[in-house]
Each structure stands twice: as C-alpha cells, then as structure tokens.
Enzyme design. Structure first.
Site, mmCIF file in Angstrom:
data_model
loop_
_atom_site.group_PDB
_atom_site.id
_atom_site.type_symbol
_atom_site.label_atom_id
_atom_site.label_comp_id
_atom_site.label_asym_id
_atom_site.label_seq_id
_atom_site.Cartn_x
_atom_site.Cartn_y
_atom_site.Cartn_z
ATOM 1 N N HIS A 1 0.822 -1.211 0.000
ATOM 2 C CA HIS A 1 0.000 0.000 0.000
ATOM 3 C C HIS A 1 0.858 1.263 0.000
ATOM 4 O O HIS A 1 0.670 2.157 -0.820
ATOM 5 C CB HIS A 1 -0.935 0.007 1.214
ATOM 6 C CG HIS A 1 -2.048 -0.984 1.082
ATOM 7 N ND1 HIS A 1 -1.894 -2.307 1.401
ATOM 8 C CD2 HIS A 1 -3.309 -0.848 0.649
ATOM 9 C CE1 HIS A 1 -3.039 -2.937 1.169
ATOM 10 N NE2 HIS A 1 -3.913 -2.076 0.710
ATOM 11 N N ILE A 2 1.797 1.345 0.954
ATOM 12 C CA ILE A 2 2.591 2.581 1.075
ATOM 13 C C ILE A 2 3.634 2.653 -0.035
ATOM 14 O O ILE A 2 3.760 3.677 -0.716
ATOM 15 C CB ILE A 2 3.257 2.672 2.470
ATOM 16 C CG1 ILE A 2 2.179 2.721 3.562
ATOM 17 C CG2 ILE A 2 4.168 3.890 2.552
ATOM 18 C CD1 ILE A 2 2.705 2.616 4.977
ATOM 19 N N ALA B 1 10.402 4.231 7.425
ATOM 20 C CA ALA B 1 9.156 4.569 8.138
ATOM 21 C C ALA B 1 8.314 3.300 8.214
ATOM 22 O O ALA B 1 7.096 3.370 8.194
ATOM 23 C CB ALA B 1 8.411 5.683 7.412
ATOM 24 N N GLU C 1 10.967 2.141 21.232
ATOM 25 C CA GLU C 1 10.363 3.471 21.185
ATOM 26 C C GLU C 1 9.773 3.812 22.546
ATOM 27 O O GLU C 1 9.235 2.925 23.218
ATOM 28 C CB GLU C 1 9.266 3.504 20.108
ATOM 29 C CG GLU C 1 9.830 3.276 18.711
ATOM 30 C CD GLU C 1 8.776 3.318 17.609
ATOM 31 O OE1 GLU C 1 7.588 3.546 17.908
ATOM 32 O OE2 GLU C 1 9.158 3.115 16.435
ATOM 33 N N HIS D 1 7.884 8.351 15.172
ATOM 34 C CA HIS D 1 6.853 7.445 14.635
ATOM 35 C C HIS D 1 5.574 8.217 14.247
ATOM 36 O O HIS D 1 4.471 7.879 14.673
ATOM 37 C CB HIS D 1 6.520 6.347 15.651
ATOM 38 C CG HIS D 1 5.963 5.111 15.013
ATOM 39 N ND1 HIS D 1 6.216 3.849 15.481
ATOM 40 C CD2 HIS D 1 5.155 4.936 13.923
ATOM 41 C CE1 HIS D 1 5.598 2.957 14.723
ATOM 42 N NE2 HIS D 1 4.954 3.593 13.768
ATOM 43 N N ILE D 2 5.802 9.247 13.431
ATOM 44 C CA ILE D 2 4.669 10.113 13.025
ATOM 45 C C ILE D 2 4.280 9.911 11.567
ATOM 46 O O ILE D 2 3.485 10.678 11.028
ATOM 47 C CB ILE D 2 5.002 11.613 13.236
ATOM 48 C CG1 ILE D 2 6.361 11.932 12.619
ATOM 49 C CG2 ILE D 2 4.930 11.995 14.711
ATOM 50 C CD1 ILE D 2 6.544 13.366 12.239
ATOM 51 N N GLY D 3 4.842 8.878 10.940
ATOM 52 C CA GLY D 3 4.573 8.666 9.515
ATOM 53 C C GLY D 3 3.093 8.725 9.187
ATOM 54 O O GLY D 3 2.674 9.350 8.219
#
Ligand code: NAI
Length: 417
Positions: free
Chosen positions: A169-170, A246, A277, A300-302
């Site tokens: 998907h990404i 990411a 994390e 971890h804000i992707g």
C-alpha cells in the site's frame, strides 16, 4: 428484541439498530460519531482511555466499543462482557486487545490498517528532498544563529533513482508520487507486483541496493525483515546514497547504520521507527543516531495526520455499520471474514459457534423442523470458531434464533434483519 416478520420491515430494522449502544473512547475523531448517529445508533463519547476497572463498570450498558491504542481490552473485561457484539480499534495496531479471547466469545475486532497510507507516503517524499538538501541541519544551524549558505552536497531529486523495498500500500503510493517528481523508481518485493507507471521491479534486494540513490523501506515486521538492512546491505548501497525507514524499527540495524554514516558511505538517513520506542510522549527518547549530520529523526509520526485520523474514523465506523446491519465481518482481524450482499425479501440470521463436527447439522435440523426455507447459507471457519450467515424465509425468525442460540456449541446468535 423486536418482533420478527417474514419480510423485514423498515421499522423492524430500525428497532434492531436503535437498541444498540456504542461507546467511543479516547477522543476518536468526531466523524465516527456523526456517521454512526446518522445510521440510527446511540453513541456515547469518552475523552479518555478507560482503565480495566472503569470498563468493568461502564461496559454492561454498551454492545459496541471503540478504542484507540491506549485502552487495554483484557480477558477479564471480555469474560465479564459477553454481550459485546464488536470492538473497533480506531488505529492500526490491535495488540491492545486480547484478540484470542475476543474470538472465543464471538467478538470480531476491526481496525483501519490503510487509512494512513498516503500520510506515510507524503512524509517519505518530504524526507527525500530534505536529505538531498540537508534541510534538517540547515534548519538547526539557522535556529542557532548559523548561516551556512552553500551548494556543496545539495542536490535535486529529479533524475535520481528511488529504490522501494516492499511494494504494498505505502510503497506503491510512494512510487506514484516520486515518479511525478521525475525520479526513476525501482522496487523489490517478495510477492510479484504490478509496477505502477514506469516503475521497474528488481529480482533481488542487492540489485535494488546497488542502483538506488535513496532506499525507502515499506515492509512489515516479520522474521524475514528483521535486520534486513545491516552492514552488508548498507555496504552494497552506492556511496553517498540515503536510507529512509518509516516501516518498523526492527528492519534496520541502527548500530550498522551509525557506522555507515560515520564512514560517510551513507550520506544521510530519515528514521521514523526504532527498535525501542518510548511508551509515551513523557518518556525520554535516546538513539545512537542522535547528533549525527544529515540524520532526520521523527517520533513514529509517519501516519499521524488529521486526515488519517478522519479516514480511520470513517473506516472503522463503516466496518461497524456493515457488521451490525448486514453481518459483514470483512476486515476483522480475529474472525472468519464473510461479506455477503443483502438479500431482499429474507431475514438474515448470524451464528458464531465452536468449530466442532456436527454443529451445522444441528442448526439445519432446527431450521427444517420449523419449516423455514433457507435462501442462502454461508459458512466461514477458522480452527476454533465458525461464522454462519443464513438468509431464511421464516415467520418466526427471532424464535428460530433463540433455539439455535441454545445449542451447546453456539457462542452467539443474532438476527440482523
Ligand atoms: P502492505 O502489507 O500493504 O505492504 C507490505 C509489502 O511488503 C507487501 O507488498 C509485501 O509483499 C512486502 N514484503 C513482505 N516481506 C517482504 C520482504 N521480506 N522483502 C520484500 N518485500 C516484502 O503494508 P503497508 O501498509 O504498505 O505498510 C508497510 C509498513 O509500514 C508496515 O511495516 C507498517 O507497519 C508500516 N507503517 C508505518 C507507519 C508509520 O507511522 N511510520 C504507519 C503505517 C504503516
């Protein structure tokens, strides 16, 4: 429960729906409440993440629960609330829910795995340009009073080669965006994938590494992807190439990346996910990558955008609607997936049972004894449970459901229309 009819009337359907109460916790995006209210469900909101004790007190009033990543749904909560029909995780991960016990009690758990795909893809594009222009360092220097005006080591991304590892998907979204900016896109995936645009699939990871100016990782966390990018792979990359991760923190060996950066073999990296994390925003973050030049570190804000939160709200609310209105369990992470169109002029009965020999015979025996006509029957099983959707012509569908529900191996039986 409402009265049963041979052909379900609109008021019968509305009565079934309006009896159901939904609790949405943890400030789930308002679009979820709006959508579910429009559908006729009663929805209550809770801004915080309820503790186990609080859940034990409030859940008896609700049949449907929506949570985000902080609320733990334990075995104790599930066993004390066997009336729960479904749980929605308005996020990506589902490990905050005891999925095994949820399945045991016939509770499908839904999430929204792809609502933030575009957000991650956009961050990757921004990072590629940022690394090419050393934006992170120029920004820090300017904030500190430095004025480092220089073209040295600064490049356009146009014409460069982007290597995408994991063309799902990404990865495939990144492919489309990167190509529109004039990059040459190559990718590597263990599954054969249709290349989008002019992207070219590579037969091996090494081929991709040898040709790429940027390598971006979009694989899941599996035993095969653990330490996928270590010293050997970094050294197989071109001198001066960049790494973007990411995906998951376990994919890159951070110590090897530090070494490759210090040796100036790798010109920079953007890392959003880490082997360890911090559990919350209050915990200090430490990484051996801190302080190195042209290294962009993000927490971890992707996938963390308001658009993604909105899309997540819509996606899980839609899963609730489809499960509650027509019995579709498509997308449930712990439950056999069944997706059937509505059959006009019949009633639909759902049954979740322990997957043991003879159950289906018992259910069909009850139906034929009642003289009901089965218009359609669909069974999907996993080793533990079976999920049976039946479209029947019957005058007393609710009575039929009650009889089937009394079978010793039935876990849950419900009339949806
Ligand atoms: P996806 O499942 O759509 O795509 C993953 C692709 O990787 C698949 O095409 C699969 O065949 C491929 N793959 C699996 N093992 C491989 C291997 N050993 N070598 C090469 N290819 C392999 O997943 P999606 O949605 O694209 O997500 C990708 C990653 O991004 C996941 O790890 C996910 O957890 C992470 N993610 C990170 C976010 C963030 O905030 N940083 C947000 C959302 C997802």
């Amino acid at each position: 429960m409402a009265r049963a009819t041979a052909i379900p009337s609109q008021s019968f359907l509305e009565a079934l729906v309006s009896e159901l109460k939904i609790l949405l916790t943890e400030n789930i995006h308002a679009v979820a409440k709006d959508k579910l209210s429009e559908e006729g469900f009663k929805v209550d909101l809770l801004a915080h993440s309820p503790s186990e004790d609080e859940l034990m007190q409030i859940l008896p009033q609700y049949q449907i629960l929506g949570i985000r990543s902080k609320t733990e749904i334990t075995q104790k909560v599930l066993e004390a609330n066997k009336h729960l029909l479904t749980i929605g995780c308005f996020c990506i991960g589902t490990n905050q829910v005891d999925l095994k016990n949820a399945r045991k009690w016939g509770v499908p758990v839904f999430n929204a795995p792809h609502s933030n795909t575009r957000s991650v893809a956009e961050l990757v594009i921004a990072e590629m340009i940022s690394l090419s222009r050393q934006l992170g360092d120029r920004n820090t220097q300017a904030h500190q009073g430095g004025w480092v005006k220089s073209a040295e080591g600064a490049h356009e991304v146009r014409g460069k080669t982007l290597g995408i590892v994991g063309y799902g998907h990404i990865g495939s979204q990144v492919s489309v965006l990167a190509e529109s900016m004039g990059l040459k896109v190559i990718f590597y995936d263990i599954v054969k994938k249709l290349p989008l645009g002019n992207a070219i699939g590579k037969a091996t990871l090494n081929e991709l590494l040898a040709e790429s100016d940027f390598v971006t990782l979009h694989v899941p966390e599996t035993p095969e992807t653990k330490d996928m990018i270590s010293k050997k792979e970094l050294m197989a990359m071109k001198k001066g190439a960049h790494v973007i991760n990411a995906s998951r923190g376990t994919v890159v060996v951070i110590e090897d990346l530090v070494e490759a950066l210090k040796a100036k073999h790798i010109a920079g990296c953007a890392i959003d996910v880490f082997p360890e994390e911090p559990a919350s925003n209050k915990v200090k973050f430490a990484s051996p990558l801190q302080g190195l030049p042209n290294v962009i570190l993000t927490p971890h804000i992707g996938g963390s955008t308001e658009e993604a939160q909105y899309a997540i709200g819509l996606e899980v609310a839609e899963s609730f609607r489809r499960y509650l209105r027509i019995g579709s369990s498509s997308g449930a992470v712990n439950f056999p997936n069944v997706d059937l169109p509505v059959k006009q002029g019949t009633s639909r009965l759902l049954n979740v049972h322990r997957n043991e020999p003879g159950v289906l015979g018992e259910i069909n025996g009850i139906i034929s004894k009642a003289g009901a006509n089965i218009e359609g029957q669909y069974l999907s099983t996993d080793p533990e449970i079976g999920y049976l959707v039946m479209d029947v012509h019957a005058t007393q569908v609710q009575a039929l459901a009650e009889q089937i529900g009394k079978l010793s191996r039935s876990i849950r039986t419900r009339v949806v229309y």
